[in-house]
Design a protein around this motif. Sequence first.
Motif, PDB file in Angstrom:
ATOM      1  N   PRO A 160       0.841  -1.209   0.000  1.00  0.00           N
ATOM      2  CA  PRO A 160       0.000   0.000   0.000  1.00  0.00           C
ATOM      3  C   PRO A 160       0.875   1.259   0.000  1.00  0.00           C
ATOM      4  O   PRO A 160       1.831   1.365   0.773  1.00  0.00           O
ATOM      5  CB  PRO A 160      -0.790  -0.138   1.298  1.00  0.00           C
ATOM      6  N   GLY A 161       0.573   2.171  -0.896  1.00  0.00           N
ATOM      7  CA  GLY A 161       1.384   3.380  -1.037  1.00  0.00           C
ATOM      8  C   GLY A 161       2.536   3.223  -2.004  1.00  0.00           C
ATOM      9  O   GLY A 161       3.181   4.212  -2.370  1.00  0.00           O
ATOM     10  N   GLY A 162       2.819   1.991  -2.434  1.00  0.00           N
ATOM     11  CA  GLY A 162       3.867   1.773  -3.422  1.00  0.00           C
ATOM     12  C   GLY A 162       3.450   2.327  -4.776  1.00  0.00           C
ATOM     13  O   GLY A 162       2.271   2.605  -5.020  1.00  0.00           O
ATOM     14  N   TYR A 163       4.394   2.475  -5.685  1.00  0.00           N
ATOM     15  CA  TYR A 163       4.112   3.148  -6.956  1.00  0.00           C
ATOM     16  C   TYR A 163       4.574   2.319  -8.150  1.00  0.00           C
ATOM     17  O   TYR A 163       5.495   1.502  -8.051  1.00  0.00           O
ATOM     18  CB  TYR A 163       4.774   4.528  -6.993  1.00  0.00           C
ATOM     19  N   LEU A 164       3.918   2.549  -9.275  1.00  0.00           N
ATOM     20  CA  LEU A 164       4.305   2.000 -10.568  1.00  0.00           C
ATOM     21  C   LEU A 164       4.593   3.170 -11.490  1.00  0.00           C
ATOM     22  O   LEU A 164       3.725   4.008 -11.725  1.00  0.00           O
ATOM     23  CB  LEU A 164       3.174   1.135 -11.138  1.00  0.00           C
ATOM     24  N   HIS A 165       5.819   3.241 -11.986  1.00  0.00           N
ATOM     25  CA  HIS A 165       6.251   4.343 -12.840  1.00  0.00           C
ATOM     26  C   HIS A 165       6.605   3.781 -14.212  1.00  0.00           C
ATOM     27  O   HIS A 165       7.552   3.006 -14.351  1.00  0.00           O
ATOM     28  CB  HIS A 165       7.468   5.046 -12.216  1.00  0.00           C
ATOM     29  N   CYS A 166       5.841   4.173 -15.219  1.00  0.00           N
ATOM     30  CA  CYS A 166       6.111   3.797 -16.608  1.00  0.00           C
ATOM     31  C   CYS A 166       6.507   5.045 -17.395  1.00  0.00           C
ATOM     32  O   CYS A 166       6.036   6.146 -17.096  1.00  0.00           O
ATOM     33  CB  CYS A 166       4.882   3.172 -17.248  1.00  0.00           C
ATOM     34  N   ALA A 167       7.346   4.849 -18.393  1.00  0.00           N
ATOM     35  CA  ALA A 167       7.713   5.959 -19.279  1.00  0.00           C
ATOM     36  C   ALA A 167       7.863   5.422 -20.693  1.00  0.00           C
ATOM     37  O   ALA A 167       8.335   4.301 -20.901  1.00  0.00           O
ATOM     38  CB  ALA A 167       9.016   6.620 -18.816  1.00  0.00           C
ATOM     39  N   THR A 168       7.450   6.237 -21.672  1.00  0.00           N
ATOM     40  CA  THR A 168       7.585   5.865 -23.077  1.00  0.00           C
ATOM     41  C   THR A 168       7.767   7.113 -23.921  1.00  0.00           C
ATOM     42  O   THR A 168       7.346   8.206 -23.535  1.00  0.00           O
ATOM     43  CB  THR A 168       6.347   5.073 -23.557  1.00  0.00           C
ATOM     44  N   ASP A 169       8.399   6.933 -25.074  1.00  0.00           N
ATOM     45  CA  ASP A 169       8.549   8.042 -26.017  1.00  0.00           C
ATOM     46  C   ASP A 169       7.681   7.828 -27.259  1.00  0.00           C
ATOM     47  O   ASP A 169       7.885   8.478 -28.280  1.00  0.00           O
ATOM     48  CB  ASP A 169      10.019   8.244 -26.413  1.00  0.00           C
ATOM     49  N   TRP A 170       6.699   6.927 -27.153  1.00  0.00           N
ATOM     50  CA  TRP A 170       5.804   6.655 -28.268  1.00  0.00           C
ATOM     51  C   TRP A 170       4.387   6.991 -27.829  1.00  0.00           C
ATOM     52  O   TRP A 170       3.814   6.314 -26.984  1.00  0.00           O
ATOM     53  CB  TRP A 170       5.928   5.196 -28.676  1.00  0.00           C
ATOM     54  N   GLN A 171       3.809   8.050 -28.386  1.00  0.00           N
ATOM     55  CA  GLN A 171       2.530   8.554 -27.882  1.00  0.00           C
ATOM     56  C   GLN A 171       1.403   7.523 -27.913  1.00  0.00           C
ATOM     57  O   GLN A 171       0.643   7.409 -26.935  1.00  0.00           O
ATOM     58  CB  GLN A 171       2.108   9.820 -28.629  1.00  0.00           C
ATOM     59  N   PRO A 172       1.242   6.740 -28.990  1.00  0.00           N
ATOM     60  CA  PRO A 172       0.164   5.742 -28.957  1.00  0.00           C
ATOM     61  C   PRO A 172       0.320   4.742 -27.809  1.00  0.00           C
ATOM     62  O   PRO A 172      -0.680   4.290 -27.235  1.00  0.00           O
ATOM     63  CB  PRO A 172       0.275   5.059 -30.326  1.00  0.00           C
ATOM     64  N   TYR A 173       1.547   4.398 -27.482  1.00  0.00           N
ATOM     65  CA  TYR A 173       1.765   3.489 -26.360  1.00  0.00           C
ATOM     66  C   TYR A 173       1.466   4.202 -25.048  1.00  0.00           C
ATOM     67  O   TYR A 173       0.893   3.625 -24.119  1.00  0.00           O
ATOM     68  CB  TYR A 173       3.199   2.969 -26.380  1.00  0.00           C
ATOM     69  N   ALA A 174       1.824   5.481 -24.948  1.00  0.00           N
ATOM     70  CA  ALA A 174       1.495   6.248 -23.749  1.00  0.00           C
ATOM     71  C   ALA A 174      -0.015   6.266 -23.525  1.00  0.00           C
ATOM     72  O   ALA A 174      -0.494   6.106 -22.394  1.00  0.00           O
ATOM     73  CB  ALA A 174       2.026   7.674 -23.872  1.00  0.00           C
ATOM     74  N   GLU A 175      -0.776   6.418 -24.613  1.00  0.00           N
ATOM     75  CA  GLU A 175      -2.230   6.438 -24.488  1.00  0.00           C
ATOM     76  C   GLU A 175      -2.764   5.086 -24.041  1.00  0.00           C
ATOM     77  O   GLU A 175      -3.676   4.998 -23.215  1.00  0.00           O
ATOM     78  CB  GLU A 175      -2.841   6.848 -25.832  1.00  0.00           C
ATOM     79  N   GLN A 176      -2.176   4.001 -24.570  1.00  0.00           N
ATOM     80  CA  GLN A 176      -2.590   2.668 -24.134  1.00  0.00           C
ATOM     81  C   GLN A 176      -2.227   2.444 -22.671  1.00  0.00           C
ATOM     82  O   GLN A 176      -3.025   1.906 -21.893  1.00  0.00           O
ATOM     83  CB  GLN A 176      -1.941   1.592 -24.995  1.00  0.00           C
ATOM     84  N   MET A 177      -0.998   2.843 -22.291  1.00  0.00           N
ATOM     85  CA  MET A 177      -0.580   2.704 -20.893  1.00  0.00           C
ATOM     86  C   MET A 177      -1.563   3.410 -19.963  1.00  0.00           C
ATOM     87  O   MET A 177      -1.982   2.861 -18.937  1.00  0.00           O
ATOM     88  CB  MET A 177       0.818   3.294 -20.696  1.00  0.00           C
ATOM     89  N   LEU A 178      -1.936   4.631 -20.323  1.00  0.00           N
ATOM     90  CA  LEU A 178      -2.842   5.402 -19.479  1.00  0.00           C
ATOM     91  C   LEU A 178      -4.180   4.678 -19.340  1.00  0.00           C
ATOM     92  O   LEU A 178      -4.727   4.566 -18.233  1.00  0.00           O
ATOM     93  CB  LEU A 178      -3.041   6.798 -20.058  1.00  0.00           C
ATOM     94  N   GLU A 179      -4.686   4.164 -20.441  1.00  0.00           N
ATOM     95  CA  GLU A 179      -5.972   3.460 -20.403  1.00  0.00           C
ATOM     96  C   GLU A 179      -5.883   2.206 -19.531  1.00  0.00           C
ATOM     97  O   GLU A 179      -6.769   1.940 -18.704  1.00  0.00           O
ATOM     98  CB  GLU A 179      -6.387   3.086 -21.821  1.00  0.00           C
TER      99      GLU A 179
END
Length: 244
Positions: free
Chosen positions: A179-198
């Motif tokens: 609890p309180g832990g985090y997941l940090h993702c990063a990408t330089d490809w916008q379509p993948y960023a949108e999928q990650m967010l969803e």
Amino acid sequence: MTLPDPDPAHDGAPPSDDPSPHPLHRRLKSFVRRAGRTTDGQARAFSELGPLFLLPYQEAPLDIEAAFGRAAPTVLEIGFGMGEATAHIAALLPEKNFLCCEVHEPGVGALLKRIGEQQIANIRICAHDAVDVIDHMLQPGQLAGVHVFFPDPWHKKRHNKRRLIQPGFVRKLAQRLAPGGYLHCATDWQPYAEQMLEVLQGEPLLRNTAADYAPKPDYRPLTKFENRGLKLGHGVWDLVFQRA
């Protein structure tokens, strides 16, 4: 522990677009094998530092305290490439343990080499598929954080199903966060960023720390590869979600 005659640091190879058959249709994997040559300096690092910093894969829960020689918050990093960002973050946050998964042998050798050159003590490497490590070595609530930086975006639409950030995989990660832990993702490809967010927004165990995309946390450095992309006008998207 510093290695003699260090080789110049190398950046990670660009993402693969290999359309050949991949085991993902049978079971999720966290990686695509890439070609690459292990340098003499990396080979020395394997020989001299591997016994200290490499953890063997096991189909049993990992004793993190024994593996690191201390009890400390532990962050899992999946796919560290050539280890530039990993070494930077681990040196910046010595109070945390970093359990790092990568199957690309030159990348593992490069990170071992950085560990020796920079005298970093809080990294352990498991040169095995992160999905297996998560399934068999990590227990629920055991992690303080997870880093997934610039996974292969699989640009072509017909290959999108090969992307790592999928609902089932995110559920595994969320379950292993305390609890309180985090997941940090990063990408330089916008379509993948949108999928990650969803996908991340659809996981009920996680909540977004931002309205959508997060500001780049101070601990994540800009790598040489990323800087080149930014100079060419490429965007970078960070997503930071927290375990409820």
